[in-house]
Design an enzyme around this catalytic site. Structure first.
Site, PDB file in Angstrom:
ATOM      1  N   ARG B  42       0.852  -1.202   0.000  1.00  0.00           N
ATOM      2  CA  ARG B  42       0.000   0.000   0.000  1.00  0.00           C
ATOM      3  C   ARG B  42       0.879   1.241   0.000  1.00  0.00           C
ATOM      4  O   ARG B  42       1.432   1.621   1.018  1.00  0.00           O
ATOM      5  CB  ARG B  42      -0.925   0.006   1.219  1.00  0.00           C
ATOM      6  CG  ARG B  42      -1.885   1.192   1.224  1.00  0.00           C
ATOM      7  CD  ARG B  42      -2.953   1.085   2.282  1.00  0.00           C
ATOM      8  NE  ARG B  42      -2.454   1.405   3.601  1.00  0.00           N
ATOM      9  CZ  ARG B  42      -3.169   1.303   4.727  1.00  0.00           C
ATOM     10  NH1 ARG B  42      -4.400   0.863   4.694  1.00  0.00           N
ATOM     11  NH2 ARG B  42      -2.642   1.620   5.882  1.00  0.00           N
ATOM     12  N   SER B 111     -12.547  -2.864   0.811  1.00  0.00           N
ATOM     13  CA  SER B 111     -12.701  -2.327   2.164  1.00  0.00           C
ATOM     14  C   SER B 111     -14.144  -1.940   2.425  1.00  0.00           C
ATOM     15  O   SER B 111     -14.784  -1.301   1.586  1.00  0.00           O
ATOM     16  CB  SER B 111     -11.833  -1.068   2.339  1.00  0.00           C
ATOM     17  OG  SER B 111     -10.479  -1.381   2.249  1.00  0.00           O
ATOM     18  N   LYS B 140      -3.815   5.270   9.199  1.00  0.00           N
ATOM     19  CA  LYS B 140      -4.529   5.664   7.992  1.00  0.00           C
ATOM     20  C   LYS B 140      -5.337   6.924   8.291  1.00  0.00           C
ATOM     21  O   LYS B 140      -6.326   6.895   9.036  1.00  0.00           O
ATOM     22  CB  LYS B 140      -5.445   4.509   7.572  1.00  0.00           C
ATOM     23  CG  LYS B 140      -5.923   4.598   6.140  1.00  0.00           C
ATOM     24  CD  LYS B 140      -6.379   3.233   5.628  1.00  0.00           C
ATOM     25  CE  LYS B 140      -6.801   3.294   4.172  1.00  0.00           C
ATOM     26  NZ  LYS B 140      -8.071   3.998   3.985  1.00  0.00           N
TER      27      LYS B 140
END
Lengths: 211, 211
Positions: B42, B111, B140
């Site tokens: 990511r 997600s 995040k």
């Protein structure tokens, strides 16, 4: 290769952040009415979803007008939107990887700013190059120093591919690029920031072509 | 569909910015040695070229260890790197577009953070879901509020797909997720910020499985 290189005469590079308070589509339509021959969607900070939605909307507008759509950097967005090609910077996917993903029918462009970069423009993989920055530009934070019309001409001679000059080009200085050997000019703010994008496009075409 | 869903037991989500002064590869190898079953790259701020280079390097490390590589958001990078799948957020490419590009053999994750998002997890397109944030997380920036083990369990029941919980999971709180119905847990900092990523992975697996 059997791909047809798009008409590079007047290449509009644009993202949602470039058109101020005006909708992206409105500016693009006016620019095309004024003579833009190719449109590149360049979004650097948008989410993938927003970028893809914009690319799909632009494609719907551009298909009936016969103007191809190129997506900057993002091979996945270009494929999902049914765009006509991808424009790659030197920090984007290498042309060999991109060509493998897009197949033989999509157009690939590559940005070239010096002699080393010119060597990465393999005509077996790439269909056109963008040479620049031709003049000083405030639009692209990571652009190098301006190479001027002579620098543009020198790089154009090194690569056996059609080329557009980009970077700080206006109707006033486009005249100086007429003899550089490039097939066209690419602009962002000369059209996007103009009060009348259609007239701006028309003036840029006339200035470069000498009409 | 004929795809095999990867072992979701302990899912490491990682980018070059998550491993501090340690190389990405070093942390990933240690984590896999400690029991990580799936790795997601990511990268949110890297150039496409840097992201692709990292994905290719990770793939080389992971193939002989039998651990699949998933790429966050970027279908193009996943395809070019020969990754095993793509993980999509709600702002990434819609699953239908992504599935069209990756074909039938690559894994797609999605997600999901609330009931509306759970409805976008179409089992005909998506192979697993990530549910979260389970607990409060600093990793995040755009994550929503923590939904807790009960929230995780509620979303897990709504979607007929294997699931991992994600968000602020540690060896201490992983115990609370054992009865939530998820197949595994996903972590970033519980492994990446640990002094010993291998031991951290081992402890997380033990905590969640109750071994």
């Amino acid at each position: 290769m059997t791909r047809q290189v798009p008409d590079l005469s007047l290449y509009l590079v644009v993202g949602a952040g470039d058109t101020g308070s005006r909708p992206l589509e409105e500016v693009v339509l006016a620019a095309v009415a004024g003579g833009v021959t190719l449109v590149q969607l360049r979004e650097k900070n948008a989410s993938t979803r927003a970028m893809l939605e914009r690319a799909k909307r632009l494609k719907v507008l551009l298909v009936p007008r016969g103007v191809p759509l190129i997506v900057n950097d993002r091979v996945d967005v270009a494929l999902a939107a049914g765009a006509d090609g991808v424009h790659l910077g030197q920090d984007d996917m290498p042309p060999a990887d991109a060509r493998r993903l897009v197949g033989e029918h999509m157009v690939l462009g590559l940005s070239v700013g010096d002699e080393n970069e010119a060597e990465t423009a393999d005509p077996a993989l790439v269909d056109y190059i963008g040479i620049g920055p031709a003049f000083a530009t405030g639009t692209k934070a990571d652009a190098g120093s301006a190479i001027g019309p002579d620098g543009v001409a020198a790089l154009r001679r090194r690569v056996a591919l059609p080329a557009v000059a980009i970077g700080g080009i206006t109707a006033a200085n486009a005249v100086a690029l007429r003899d550089s050997g490039v097939e066209g000019i690419a602009v962002v703010s000369a059209i996007c920031a103009a009060e009348d994008p259609k007239s701006a496009a028309r003036e840029l075409r006339a200035a470069f072509s000498g009409a």
